[in-house]
Design a protein around this motif. Structure first.
Motif: not given
Lengths: 323, 223
Positions: B46, B51, B71, B73, B75, B78, B83
Motif C-alpha cells: 500500500k 494507498l 493527492r 498527482r 492517479p 498509479r 496492481i
C-alpha cells in the motif's frame, strides 16, 4: 521510466489535435454511456425526472399565467383617464384654449371638452333626475376636460406625474385620476410576481436536493467501481464525469417534462378561457411558452441537474478511497 | 526501482504495521514478499501504490520520493504501477474486454490502440477469445488472469501482486507465477506478496520476509 519522473499521461503525449479529439470523443462516449445507464432503470429515471418536471412546471406555469394577466391588464391601461373639473367662472372659449394647450403635451393622446350645458344634458339623460334639475335656477355642474394619456404615459407613475402637472393650470378646480383600481392591480401583480420568484427559488433548491440525493445514491451503488477506478489511476475528473452527465440528463428530461406539463395544462385551459373572454367580448388570446421561455426553462433545468450532481459528487467522491 | 529507507508505518490506532524497513529492488528484478498474516505485507504494498503514506522514513519509486506526490498527482503516479489483487477487483457488470480496457480508457488512448493492446494483454495471459464474457462466468484462475491482463495492459514498469494465488490450487498458482516470470524477463519489476512458501521455494527469486512489521530475512539465490 528511465528518467526520474514518471510519464504523466501517455494518452496526451500525441499531437494536441489528436489529444483534443480523443478527449471530446471520451466526453461524448460518457454522455451516451450515462444515458444508457439511466435507460437501464427506466422507472427510477422516470420517477426522478418527473419530480424535477413537476417542481419546475409549477413556477413556469405561474409565470405563464402572470404573463397573460399582464397582457390582459395592459389593455386596461387605456382606461386610465384624467378628469379636469374647471372652475365655475371659466367660460367656453377659455376652456377650449386650455384643451388645445393640453392636447399639445406629448403624454396626451386626446382631450375632449364637456361644457357645462353638455354636462347638464348628459346628467339629465343618464341620471333620471331630469325633472328635479328643471327646478334649479342655475346649472350646478362644472365644465370638464377628459384627458386620455398616450399608452406610453399610461403607467401609474407617469399618469400620476401628468395629473400633478395638469392640476397646476389656473382654470382647473379639481383634477381627478380614476385609476386607483389599476394601481391596486399592478401592486397585486407585483406581489404575485415576487411570490412566483420566491416559489421558483424554493423549488429550484428542491430540484438541487433531488438530483443531489439521487446522484449520492448512484455513487454509493457504484462504490466498488469507483474504488477500482481510483486503484488503476482514474483521476477525480474522470470518475466524476459520468455522474455529472447523469445530472445533465436528469436536468434535460426534467425540463422537457416541465414543458410538457405546462403546455398540456394550457391546452386544457385554452377552451374555457376562450369562452370566458368571448363573454366579455374580448380579443384576448391565451399565450403559451414562447421559444425564449422554453429555452430558459430547459437551460435552468439542465444547470440545476449539473449543479446538484456536482455538489453530490464533490461531497461524496472524496470519501471513497481504496484501502 | 523500489527503495525503502528506514520506513515505518503507524496507523492512527497506534498499531505499527511496518518498523524501520529498508531494502532496494533494482529495475527488472522479481521478488517475493512473505510473512504471516498481519506481518505487514499488504501495508508495504500500500505504501508503494500510495494507498497509504509512510509515517517515518522514505519510499522512493523509480527515483521519485512518494512523500512529494500531491493527492492530485496520485492517479498519474498509479498509472505506472500494475496492481493485482487477491479478490481481483474486477467490475462484474462489464465484459472482460471492458475490464482490461479500463486503464487505457482512463489514460485516454484512442479506440484503435485500445483494441490492439487489450488483445495483446489477453493473449499474454491466455484468455484470447473470452473478451465478450462477463467475469462472473469465468473460473477463479481465469478471473485472476483478467486482473493480470488489466494490470499489464498499459505496460507499467512495476507490477505489484497481493496474494495473487490465494484462492487458487497449486497448479493454477504455478501458471500465474509463470506469467509473472515472463513479465520479469522483459524488464518489468515484479513484487509478489504471498504466504505460499511451498511455491516460492521452488522458484529462483529473491525473498523478503516480514515479521511483526520488520524485515527479518532477505535471501537472493542469484547472489
Amino acid at each position: 521510466m528511465a528518467s526520474g519522473a514518471p510519464s504523466r499521461d501517455i494518452g496526451l503525449r500525441r499531437g494536441p489535435l489528436t489529444a483534443l479529439r480523443v478527449y471530446l470523443l471520451r466526453h461524448l462516449q460518457v454522455l451516451f454511456y450515462s444515458l444508457g445507464v439511466l435507460s437501464r432503470s427506466p422507472f427510477a429515471t422516470l420517477m426522478t425526472t418527473a419530480v424535477i418536471g413537476i417542481a419546475l412546471a409549477l413556477p413556469s406555469g405561474l409565470h405563464v399565467v402572470l404573463k397573460n394577466a399582464q397582457q390582459l391588464s395592459g389593455g386596461w391601461d387605456g382606461a386610465a383617464q384624467i378628469s379636469l373639473f374647471l372652475k365655475r367662472t371659466v367660460q367656453d372659449d377659455e376652456a377650449s384654449r386650455l384643451a388645445r394647450q393640453i392636447q399639445k403635451l406629448p403624454e396626451v393622446a386626446n382631450v375632449s371638452y364637456i361644457s357645462r350645458r353638455e354636462a347638464l344634458q348628459e346628467f339629465q339623460r343618464l341620471s333620471g333626475f331630469g325633472d328635479a334639475l328643471e327646478a334649479l335656477k342655475d346649472n350646478p355642474l362644472p365644465s370638464v376636460l377628459v384627458i386620455h394619456p398616450t399608452p406610453a404615459a399610461s403607467t401609474p407613475a407617469a399618469t400620476e406625474k401628468l395629473l400633478h402637472r395638469l392640476k397646476d393650470y389656473p382654470p382647473v378646480d379639481i383634477a381627478q385620476l380614476d385609476m386607483q383600481w389599476v394601481k391596486r392591480l399592478y401592486v397585486i401583480m407585483e406581489l404575485v410576481r415576487r411570490g412566483v420568484v420566491v416559489l421558483a427559488a424554493l423549488l429550484a433548491l428542491a430540484v438541487l436536493l433531488v438530483v443531489g440525493n439521487t446522484i449520492r445514491l448512484a455513487i454509493q451503488n457504484r462504490r466498488d467501481e469507483i474504488v477500482v477506478m481510483k486503484l488503476i489511476g482514474g483521476t477525480d475528473a474522470f470518475i466524476r464525469r459520468p455522474f455529472l452527465y447523469t445530472g445533465f440528463w436528469y436536468g434535460l428530461f426534467g425540463g422537457v417534462i416541465a414543458w410538457l406539463l405546462v403546455s398540456l395544462s394550457l391546452t386544457i385551459l385554452s377552451d374555457p378561457v376562450e369562452r370566458l373572454t368571448g363573454l366579455y367580448q374580448s380579443q384576448f388570446e391565451l399565450s403559451g411558452l414562447d421559444a425564449a421561455t422554453t429555452g430558459i426553462l430547459i437551460g435552468t433545468s439542465i444547470l440545476l441537474g449539473l449543479t446538484g450532481s456536482w455538489l453530490a459528487v464533490g461531497r461524496h467522491l472524496r470519501d471513497i478511497e481504496p484501502t | 526501482m523500489i527503495r525503502f529507507t528506514h520506513t515505518s508505518k503507524r496507523y492512527p490506532s497506534g498499531f505499527d504495521a511496518l518498523q524501520n524497513v529498508s531494502f532496494h529492488m533494482p529495475a527488472g528484478q522479481m521478488a517475493f514478499l512473505t510473512g504471516h498474516s498481519g506481518a505487514g505485507k499488504s501495508s508495504l504494498l500500500k505504501l508503494i501504490a500510495l494507498l497509504e503514506r509512510s509515517s517515518r522514513g522514505q519510499v522512493l519509486i523509480n527515483g521519485q520520493n512518494l512523500a512529494k506526490i500531491s493527492r492530485r498527482r496520485i492517479p498519474y503516479f498509479r498509472r505506472n504501477i500494475g496492481i493485482i489483487f487477491q479478490d481481483h477487483q474486477l467490475l462484474f457488470d462489464r465484459t472482460v474486454y471492458d475490464n482490461v480496457a479500463l486503464p487505457l480508457i482512463i489514460a485516454g488512448y484512442p479506440r484503435r490502440e485500445i483494441g490492439k493492446r487489450v488483445r495483446a494483454a489477453l493473449d499474454k495471459v491466455g484468455l484470447l477469445g473470452k473478451e465478450r464474457k462477463y467475469p462472473i462466468t469465468l473460473s477463479g484462475g481465469e478471473q485472476q488472469r483478467v486482473g493480470i491482463a488489466r494490470a499489464v495492459v498499459n505496460k507499467p514498469p512495476l507490477l505489484l501482486a497481493d496474494e495473487p494465488t490465494g484462492n487458487l490450487d497449486p497448479e493454477l498458482s504455478r501458471d500465474i507465477m509463470h506469467i509473472f516470470e515472463e513479465f520479469s524477463q522483459v524488464g518489468v519489476t515484479v513484487l509478489v506478496a504471498t504466504h505460499d512458501l511451498a511455491l516460492i521455494h521452488t522458484l529462483p527469486y529473491r525473498v523478503l520476509t516480514l515479521k511483526g512489521g520488520q524485515l527479518v530475512n532477505d535471501t537472493d539465490p542469484s547472489e
